[in-house]
Design a protein around this motif. Structure first.
Motif, PDB file in Angstrom:
ATOM      1  N   ALA A 190     105.600  38.113  90.731  1.00 45.34           N
ATOM      2  CA  ALA A 190     106.587  37.277  90.669  1.00 45.34           C
ATOM      3  C   ALA A 190     107.380  36.864  89.327  1.00 45.34           C
ATOM      4  N   GLN A 191     106.659  36.610  88.499  1.00 46.52           N
ATOM      5  CA  GLN A 191     107.177  36.338  86.946  1.00 46.52           C
ATOM      6  C   GLN A 191     107.898  37.281  86.617  1.00 46.52           C
ATOM      7  N   THR A 192     107.469  38.717  86.634  1.00 47.65           N
ATOM      8  CA  THR A 192     108.278  39.802  86.380  1.00 47.65           C
ATOM      9  C   THR A 192     109.444  39.857  86.726  1.00 47.65           C
ATOM     10  N   TYR A 193     109.872  39.494  88.108  1.00 49.59           N
ATOM     11  CA  TYR A 193     111.049  39.453  88.932  1.00 49.59           C
ATOM     12  C   TYR A 193     111.933  38.217  88.884  1.00 49.59           C
ATOM     13  N   GLN A 194     111.254  37.413  87.711  1.00 54.98           N
ATOM     14  CA  GLN A 194     111.856  35.992  87.469  1.00 54.98           C
ATOM     15  C   GLN A 194     111.881  35.253  88.864  1.00 54.98           C
ATOM     16  N   CYS A 195     110.995  35.236  89.652  1.00 57.36           N
ATOM     17  CA  CYS A 195     110.780  34.501  90.702  1.00 57.36           C
ATOM     18  C   CYS A 195     110.347  32.848  90.312  1.00 57.36           C
ATOM     19  N   GLU A 196     110.670  31.854  90.918  1.00 58.56           N
ATOM     20  CA  GLU A 196     110.195  30.686  90.496  1.00 58.56           C
ATOM     21  C   GLU A 196     108.943  30.071  91.124  1.00 58.56           C
ATOM     22  N   ALA A 197     108.775  31.035  92.453  1.00 58.26           N
ATOM     23  CA  ALA A 197     107.471  30.532  93.252  1.00 58.26           C
ATOM     24  C   ALA A 197     106.976  31.834  93.878  1.00 58.26           C
ATOM     25  N   LEU A 198     105.867  31.636  94.284  1.00 58.11           N
ATOM     26  CA  LEU A 198     105.144  32.804  95.242  1.00 58.11           C
ATOM     27  C   LEU A 198     104.934  32.037  96.350  1.00 58.11           C
ATOM     28  N   GLU A 199     105.103  32.677  97.549  1.00 60.89           N
ATOM     29  CA  GLU A 199     104.833  32.110  98.799  1.00 60.89           C
ATOM     30  C   GLU A 199     103.911  33.291  99.660  1.00 60.89           C
ATOM     31  N   LEU A 200     102.901  32.661 100.146  1.00 63.86           N
ATOM     32  CA  LEU A 200     101.755  33.450 100.707  1.00 63.86           C
ATOM     33  C   LEU A 200     101.523  32.996 102.160  1.00 63.86           C
ATOM     34  N   ALA A 201     101.913  33.712 103.239  1.00 64.38           N
ATOM     35  CA  ALA A 201     101.884  33.139 104.403  1.00 64.38           C
ATOM     36  C   ALA A 201     101.247  34.528 105.367  1.00 64.38           C
ATOM     37  N   ALA A 202     100.668  34.400 106.516  1.00 60.17           N
ATOM     38  CA  ALA A 202     100.226  35.232 107.384  1.00 60.17           C
ATOM     39  C   ALA A 202     101.478  36.215 107.978  1.00 60.17           C
ATOM     40  N   ASP A 203     102.465  35.506 108.268  1.00 63.17           N
ATOM     41  CA  ASP A 203     103.670  36.024 108.845  1.00 63.17           C
ATOM     42  C   ASP A 203     104.582  37.053 107.789  1.00 63.17           C
ATOM     43  N   ASN A 204     104.110  36.846 106.495  1.00 66.46           N
ATOM     44  CA  ASN A 204     104.883  37.658 105.459  1.00 66.46           C
ATOM     45  C   ASN A 204     104.358  38.990 105.344  1.00 66.46           C
ATOM     46  N   LEU A 205     105.200  39.951 105.213  1.00 70.43           N
ATOM     47  CA  LEU A 205     104.891  41.484 105.083  1.00 70.43           C
ATOM     48  C   LEU A 205     103.998  41.633 103.712  1.00 70.43           C
ATOM     49  N   ALA A 206     103.147  42.656 103.781  1.00 70.48           N
ATOM     50  CA  ALA A 206     102.262  43.102 102.739  1.00 70.48           C
ATOM     51  C   ALA A 206     103.210  43.898 101.956  1.00 70.48           C
ATOM     52  N   LEU A 207     102.938  43.787 100.592  1.00 68.46           N
ATOM     53  CA  LEU A 207     103.554  44.547  99.486  1.00 68.46           C
ATOM     54  C   LEU A 207     103.216  46.137  99.679  1.00 68.46           C
ATOM     55  N   PRO A 208     104.049  46.878  99.310  1.00 72.48           N
ATOM     56  CA  PRO A 208     104.021  48.456  99.298  1.00 72.48           C
ATOM     57  C   PRO A 208     102.488  48.749  98.666  1.00 72.48           C
ATOM     58  N   SER A 209     101.768  49.454  99.291  1.00 70.51           N
ATOM     59  CA  SER A 209     100.499  50.002  98.693  1.00 70.51           C
ATOM     60  C   SER A 209     100.626  50.651  97.300  1.00 70.51           C
ATOM     61  N   VAL A 210     101.875  51.170  96.831  1.00 69.27           N
ATOM     62  CA  VAL A 210     102.164  52.067  95.792  1.00 69.27           C
ATOM     63  C   VAL A 210     102.192  50.947  94.394  1.00 69.27           C
ATOM     64  N   LEU A 211     102.002  49.582  94.678  1.00 66.43           N
ATOM     65  CA  LEU A 211     102.041  48.442  93.685  1.00 66.43           C
ATOM     66  C   LEU A 211     100.365  48.275  93.620  1.00 66.43           C
ATOM     67  N   GLY A 212      99.491  48.913  94.167  1.00 63.57           N
ATOM     68  CA  GLY A 212      98.126  48.748  94.065  1.00 63.57           C
ATOM     69  C   GLY A 212      97.209  47.488  94.268  1.00 63.57           C
ATOM     70  N   LEU A 213      98.288  46.689  95.047  1.00 71.42           N
ATOM     71  CA  LEU A 213      97.612  45.307  95.500  1.00 71.42           C
ATOM     72  C   LEU A 213      96.889  45.493  96.783  1.00 71.42           C
ATOM     73  N   MET A 214      95.592  44.942  96.967  1.00 71.84           N
ATOM     74  CA  MET A 214      94.755  45.076  98.260  1.00 71.84           C
ATOM     75  C   MET A 214      95.495  44.307  99.299  1.00 71.84           C
ATOM     76  N   VAL A 215      95.029  44.539 100.580  1.00 73.37           N
ATOM     77  CA  VAL A 215      95.279  43.708 101.631  1.00 73.37           C
ATOM     78  C   VAL A 215      93.870  43.569 102.190  1.00 73.37           C
ATOM     79  N   PHE A 216      93.522  42.555 102.434  1.00 77.43           N
ATOM     80  CA  PHE A 216      92.197  42.053 102.644  1.00 77.43           C
ATOM     81  C   PHE A 216      92.074  41.561 104.215  1.00 77.43           C
ATOM     82  N   ALA A 217      91.028  42.056 104.648  1.00 75.74           N
ATOM     83  CA  ALA A 217      90.788  41.821 106.274  1.00 75.74           C
ATOM     84  C   ALA A 217      90.164  40.221 106.405  1.00 75.74           C
ATOM     85  N   TRP A 218      90.760  39.439 107.062  1.00 72.83           N
ATOM     86  CA  TRP A 218      90.219  38.107 107.243  1.00 72.83           C
ATOM     87  C   TRP A 218      89.838  37.987 108.669  1.00 72.83           C
ATOM     88  N   PRO A 219      88.785  37.086 108.760  1.00 72.13           N
ATOM     89  CA  PRO A 219      88.061  36.917 109.965  1.00 72.13           C
ATOM     90  C   PRO A 219      88.870  36.135 111.246  1.00 72.13           C
TER      91      PRO A 219
END
Length: 132
Positions: free
Chosen positions: A103-132
């Motif tokens: 987010a800082q790299t793209y000069q964002c002011e905030a990071l919002e994390l929510a279940a209904d938001n899309l996962a980032l592309p896998s090419v970025l290397g960020l994991m998507v975890f399974a939640w219970p």
């Protein structure tokens, strides 16, 4: 000198396709991604700390000073600041730190994390975890 008669110079009273140059500082830029980019253990801890502070929407981690605004259950907003990045690192929450740095790299002011938001592309290397 040839002047193209079809060339139109915008008149001051015509609306512009682009906002005025200085307007961008008034428009918040937020990176919105899936909360599942955080491991369940981290998500559970953030949620539990927020629940401990009833009536206050902003909780501060007892461990490192991380400032988190819980928007809904397991949905958060974290300001992109050097202090929050350092706090995520101190907590050992590498996934949150990487998201804040993205987010800082793209000069964002905030990071919002929510279940209904899309996962980032896998090419970025960020994991998507399974939640219970």
């Amino acid at each position: 000198m040839n002047i193209d008669p079809t060339l139109r110079i915008p008149v001051a009273h015509e609306p512009s396709a682009f906002p005025p140059a200085g307007l961008d500082r008034y428009i918040a830029r937020t990176l919105r991604v899936s909360a599942c980019h955080l491991p369940w253990e981290v998500a559970r801890q953030i949620h539990a700390e927020h629940q401990a502070v009833e009536g206050d929407n902003t909780s501060q981690s007892n461990l490192a000073g991380l400032r988190v605004l819980e928007l809904d259950d397991f949905s958060w907003r974290v300001d992109v600041t050097a202090d929050n990045i350092a706090a995520a690192q101190a907590l050992g929450w590498h996934e949150l730190r990487r998201l804040l740095r993205l987010a800082q790299t793209y000069q964002c002011e905030a990071l919002e994390l929510a279940a209904d938001n899309l996962a980032l592309p896998s090419v970025l290397g960020l994991m998507v975890f399974a939640w219970p």
